[in-house]
Scaffold this motif. Structure first.
Motif: not given
Length: 491
Positions: A126-133
């Motif tokens: 989450e901290r690195f790819f926030h709200r990715g698909l």
């Protein structure tokens, strides 16, 4: 399964195993003999008739994190043989239920009761790819996926192929001066170059190198043992990388909005859903960061695995080369890539032997059950493609390299819907799977046209699973330029 002695699982004294999956002797010796108390994850509700999930916490604090990273697929198979299709283990400071085998996998990925959330992924990235698909759930995920699909139509893929073809050819031609390159790293640079050009419309150079470094740091941070921003640590590097990526996409987004282009960044800026829905600026930035990671990492891993097997099996390399040379000298489009049937078989078998994403995490939103085992609300759950890909109930001689198992007439991948699942499954099946397959084919096609490569007969590549699979030694190969006269004789 392992036998229980006073609450301790003793693997060495096990009864006949649940499966017939053989482990390499060196791995078996290092995993056998470890003793950890076997405990129930949670007591099933009275009268439910459900069984408790059994497992063990592993080493203090670390759990089985290091075992999983070090032994990868062998560790996954070892757990399956010991505990069966539903078990739990300690890892990264928490408890994770592992679902292994096609039947358990199907329950989680089909997710017909919407019990399993992508919050499992959020724990890791989450901290690195926030709200990715891949991190979105249910209706919101469906909406975003429907809009994004416009960027992955056959016409769009054809446009991307026209862009990455010349980039791949030029990049692979530059390998000519190297006798023993570390192939993984050469492919990593190449696929990052393709991603920055095709996905972002960005030329190679110092700026691209900085962006590429930020992606690498963000990916590796997801499985950091120390999950706080200690200076010099992987977690801190990942947070810094995320800021670099956010800043780059935010600075370039207005130009993409105003001037449509052929790259994915532009496509997302202008993608429209059936009812006129469009992505916000934040949506575009989040999706681009995630898609760039997914595109180049999985492509690099799959290309490396396939290149390794082609080096170990020169008869398959020559068979694939003959088809590639028959296409002629022009960079291939989608129709030409579709004709490379041997590479289809090799790539699929390589994906089976090395799943680019070896674990698919989920989170149980409420109490549920899998195959009669009770899983309480809030539990992190991990689906294990590796176990499915080596199941002797679904694959003949599962440790052998046998691309023909995917050929018509055999189609072992049809033995169960989830026997072969390198792209996941259900509503979250990889949206870019066709793009990825075309790019890997194009990479190998250009390699086959330009070079022959080999490894010593005694060489065995070993994967590091600290994040996504990476060859420990980078896969050194002997690289020889393909004789141009030999090429012309085929064209």
């Amino acid at each position: 399964m392992g036998t229980l002695q006073g609450g301790i699982v003793t693997i060495r004294d096990r009864v006949p195993p649940l499966t017939s999956i053989p482990l390499p002797k060196a791995v078996d010796r290092r995993l056998l003999g470890k003793r950890y108390p076997v405990r129930e994850l949670a007591s099933p509700p009275p009268g439910s008739g459900l069984k408790p999930v059994l497992g063990d916490a592993g080493a203090p604090l670390l759990g089985h994190s290091l075992d999983s990273m070090r032994f990868g697929v062998d560790f996954a198979l070892h757990r399956y043989e010991t505990y069966g299709p539903v078990s739990w283990m300690g890892s990264l400071g928490t408890k994770i239920v592992v679902l292994a085998g096609p039947e358990a996998t199907q329950i989680a990925l089909v997710n017909k009761d919407k019990v399993y959330s992508q919050a499992g992924w959020r724990f890791f990235i989450e901290r690195f790819f926030h709200r990715g698909l891949m991190l979105l759930d249910f209706e919101e995920h469906h909406l975003h996926r429907r809009i994004m699909q416009e960027a992955f139509t056959r016409d769009k893929l054809a446009t991307y192929a026209r862009e990455f073809g010349p980039t791949l050819r030029a990049g692979i031609a530059e390998w000519g001066g190297q006798d023993r390159p570390r192939l993984y790293w050469a492919l990593k640079r190449l696929t990052l170059d393709v991603a920055t050009r095709v996905f972002m419309g960005m030329p190679s150079g110092p700026g691209a190198a900085k962006i590429n470094r930020a992606f690498v740091d963000s990916v590796r941070a997801a499985t950091a043992i120390v999950r706080v921003p200690v200076p010099g640590g992987r977690w801190a590097a990942g947070l810094s990388g995320r800021k670099v990526l956010e800043r780059y996409f935010a600075e370039n987004l207005p130009a993409k909005r105003n001037s449509p282009g052929d790259d994915l960044f532009s496509a997302l800026c202008h993608a429209t859903g059936d009812d006129g829905e469009r992505f916000s600026d934040d949506d575009v930035i989040n999706h681009m960061i995630f898609l760039m990671m997914a595109a180049h990492d999985t492509t690099t891993i799959t290309s490396t695995a396939a290149a390794y097997h082609l080096a170990k099996h020169p008869e398959w390399q020559e068979r694939a080369r003959e088809e590639s040379l028959a296409l002629g000298d022009e960079p291939p489009g989608l129709a030409e890539l579709d004709r490379l049937k041997t590479l289809d078989l090799v790539i699929k078998e390589s994906l089976r032997l090395t799943a680019p994403v070896p674990s698919l995490p989920r989170k149980a939103l409420r109490d549920t059950e899998v195959l009669g085992y009770h899983i309480p609300a809030g539990t992190l759950v991990s689906v294990s493609p590796n176990t499915n890909h080596f199941s002797p109930e679904h694959w003949s001689n599962p440790r052998s390299f046998d691309p023909e198992r995917f050929a018509e007439g055999r189609r072992e991948d049809k033995s169960h819907r989830y026997a072969w699942m390198p792209f996941g499954g259900g509503a979250h099946k990889c949206i870019g799977l066709h793009f990825g397959m075309f790019e890997v084919k194009a990479v190998l096609h250009e390699m086959l046209r330009a070079h022959r490569w080999s490894v010593p007969s005694s060489y065995r590549m070993r994967w590091d699973y600290v994040s996504l699979p990476v060859p420990v030694d980078g896969l050194p190969v002997h690289l020889a330029a393909l004789d141009r006269g030999s090429q012309k004789s085929h064209e």
